[in-house]
Write a protein that holds these residues in place. Structure first.
Motif, PDB file in Angstrom:
ATOM      1  N   UNK A 118      78.712  36.241  40.839  1.00  0.00           N
ATOM      2  CA  UNK A 118      77.132  35.777  40.339  1.00  0.00           C
ATOM      3  C   UNK A 118      77.371  35.041  39.118  1.00  0.00           C
ATOM      4  N   UNK A 119      76.287  34.132  39.017  1.00  0.00           N
ATOM      5  CA  UNK A 119      76.163  33.417  37.588  1.00  0.00           C
ATOM      6  C   UNK A 119      76.833  32.104  37.924  1.00  0.00           C
ATOM      7  N   UNK A 120      77.246  31.882  39.044  1.00  0.00           N
ATOM      8  CA  UNK A 120      77.903  30.413  39.293  1.00  0.00           C
ATOM      9  C   UNK A 120      78.086  30.002  40.781  1.00  0.00           C
TER      10      UNK A 120
ATOM     11  N   UNK B  93      84.204  28.309  32.979  1.00  0.00           N
ATOM     12  CA  UNK B  93      83.720  29.341  33.689  1.00  0.00           C
ATOM     13  C   UNK B  93      84.507  29.342  35.172  1.00  0.00           C
ATOM     14  N   UNK B  94      84.840  28.072  35.578  1.00  0.00           N
ATOM     15  CA  UNK B  94      85.581  28.073  36.970  1.00  0.00           C
ATOM     16  C   UNK B  94      87.060  28.717  36.616  1.00  0.00           C
ATOM     17  N   UNK B  95      87.565  28.349  35.314  1.00  0.00           N
ATOM     18  CA  UNK B  95      88.807  29.101  35.098  1.00  0.00           C
ATOM     19  C   UNK B  95      88.704  30.676  34.952  1.00  0.00           C
ATOM     20  N   UNK B  96      87.730  31.051  34.408  1.00  0.00           N
ATOM     21  CA  UNK B  96      87.279  32.559  34.172  1.00  0.00           C
ATOM     22  C   UNK B  96      87.336  33.348  35.771  1.00  0.00           C
TER      23      UNK B  96
ATOM     24  N   UNK C 195      89.649  41.816  30.832  1.00  0.00           N
ATOM     25  CA  UNK C 195      89.473  41.100  29.483  1.00  0.00           C
ATOM     26  C   UNK C 195      90.583  39.640  29.724  1.00  0.00           C
ATOM     27  N   UNK C 196      90.538  39.018  30.455  1.00  0.00           N
ATOM     28  CA  UNK C 196      91.262  37.972  30.815  1.00  0.00           C
ATOM     29  C   UNK C 196      91.204  36.705  29.885  1.00  0.00           C
TER      30      UNK C 196
END
Length: 507
Positions: A502-504, A437-440, A404-405
């Protein structure tokens, strides 16, 4: 049985005890009975001079082999208990666990200290990580030292002066299994429950003196050596293991299902009776083992809390036509029943005494749904959320909080079928509404690396299904989602070693 083993080692000191192998599979003696007895005496004397005795706790991070067994014998003689340090659990989890056990001393070989020190970056690639061992208690090195290692445990032993062996029941070993980082859970076995478990193994395997047994677990080593059978430690290389099996002519073999599958892929041939556990063993796998030469092929149902509980031979398992997974009749002394919810409960002399910090409980809640079919145990699925991968139990609740970041709204770890009873571990992370999403992905990199052996095979960025009035994350539906994505290829082959999520797109 540890006392019986100690006497057996002294009776025939020249007899080979632990066997290794060369790359060609040739058998070599790693330690004689006399070597083990002398080493155990030195370690017992050294620990005694450090104040270790009845009621003490000794953390142990030593690779399987002569020194690890000698440490166990030494600690047993002194009436202390061992807390097993698992470098695959990750440093944060291990630090929390050992805060509960509070070891009076930590024994580690040079490899474990390297994992916790200068070799940490390399060890993480192998999913191994330890905190600074000095945080856990006074550290001593077992075996050869490397630069930066703690002093040798037996460095100051000039004459071996041993105290009288402790001859009464008490805590013997602590093995951490589940819980959370904030509330770790550990199984506590007593000297009597360990002895009962090893006696059950001896009755099951029936080792004969003079004929080698192959296996690396404590519950294989002690009954076999106490019966006069040398034990060969299995090679970690599947190719070498196949050669080792071909040249050893073992009377009994214990390997996990993943080890069996890898050995079979290398064309391994088996001898004698083969036993497998720590993960589900299908009738198909046991059949392949018998086709590869084994006289018998057994699946063993066991838990950390009770080892072993039941066993079934290939012929009986293959003939079973009912629904569920037949794991066999309870072994002598094992009590089995199901509660109102269908959960399997086990008890008996080999059952753990308690969980650390809790009161004793005669019944072990297995977390497995089961039924009793003519006195035999048939598993019907797991109550718990545990994921079983490569013969390792992974408890999602232990690691999900770290996912949970910033940018993550929800996160679950789920298992998806990988064939032959094994599972793949997938982390499903739901990005927040405005998350980058990239940061995540970048924020997930550090906690994923710290997860040790629980590091997932793939990571999927997706919305997590919810259920119930409170709209809680639906773990079963999330697992189905991950399975579907895996089947269609939209999950990709996002293995962490490839640096992909996955997903990116690739980072």
């Amino acid at each position: 049985m540890l006392d019986l083993l100690t006497r057996a080692l002294r009776t025939c000191p020249e007899r080979p005890a632990l066997l290794g192998t060369t790359r060609t599979g040739a058998v070599r003696t790693r330690a004689t009975c006399g070597d083990l007895a002398a080493l155990a005496d030195r370690y017992a004397a050294a620990l005694h001079t450090r104040g270790i005795g009845r009621g003490s706790t000794v953390g142990v991070a030593v690779r399987p082999g002569p020194r690890a067994l000698a440490v166990m014998l030494a600690v047993h003689r002194l009436g202390a208990r061992v807390a097993v340090l698992d470098p695959g659990a990750g440093p944060d989890v291990l630090r929390a666990r050992l805060a509960l056990a509070r070891p009076d001393a930590v024994l580690a070989d040079a490899a474990a200290q390297a994992v916790a020190g200068w070799a940490r970056p390399f060890a993480r690639r192998a999913r191994l990580a330890l905190p600074d061992l000095a945080e856990l208690g006074p550290v001593a090195t077992v075996g050869p030292r490397l630069p930066g290692c703690a002093p040798a445990l037996d460095a100051d032993v000039r004459a071996v002066i041993l105290p009288r062996p402790v001859d009464e029941d008490g805590d013997a070993v602590i093995v951490f299994t589940s819980g959370t980082t904030a509330h770790p859970r550990a199984v506590v076995h007593t000297r009597s429950s360990v002895a009962a478990g090893m006696a059950a193994v001896a009755g099951l395997v029936r080792p004969e003196a003079g004929r080698p047994v192959l296996g690396g677990t404590f519950f294989v080593l002690v009954p076999s050596l106490a019966s006069g059978a040398p034990v060969a430690l299995p090679s970690r290389s599947p190719r070498v293991l196949a050669r080792q099996l071909g040249r050893l002519d073992a009377q009994a073999i214990y390997l996990t299902p993943p080890q069996l599958r890898l050995a079979l892929a290398q064309g391994a041939r088996f001898t004698g009776r083969v036993w497998t556990g720590s993960a589900p063993a299908s009738a198909g796998l046991l059949t392949r083992v018998k086709q590869a030469g084994a006289e018998e092929a057994w699946g063993v149902y066991a838990l950390t809390e009770l080892f072993p509980a039941a066993a079934v031979e290939q012929a009986e398992k293959a003939a079973f036509r009912g629904e569920g997974d037949l794991v066999g009749a309870p072994l002598p002394g094992v009590l089995a029943e199901t509660d109102a919810s269908g959960e399997l409960l086990l008890g008996g002399p080999a059952a753990r005494d308690r969980y650390l910090g809790e009161d004793p409980d005669p019944w072990v809640s297995t977390g497995d749904r089961a039924r009793l079919d003519g006195g035999r145990i048939v598993l019907e699925g797991r109550h718990k959320d545990m994921v079983l991968r490569h013969a390792e139990n992974i408890y999602p609740g232990l690691y999900e909080p770290a996912l949970h970041v910033p940018g993550a709204e929800l996160a679950l770890l789920v298992g998806v079928p990988a064939g032959d009873g094994d599972e793949r571990l997938v982390a499903v992370v739901q990005p927040g509404p405005r998350a980058d999403r990239d940061a995540l992905r970048a924020a997930l990199a550090a906690p994923l690396e710290r997860m040790g052996s629980a590091r997932p095979d793939a990571v999927l960025l997706a919305d997590i299904p919810l259920s119930g009035r409170s709209l809680k994350p639906d773990r079963a539906a999330t697992a189905r989602l991950a399975t579907a994505r895996l089947a269609t290829g939209s999950l990709g082959t996002a293995r962490l070693a490839d640096g992909r999520v996955a997903g990116g797109r690739r980072r």
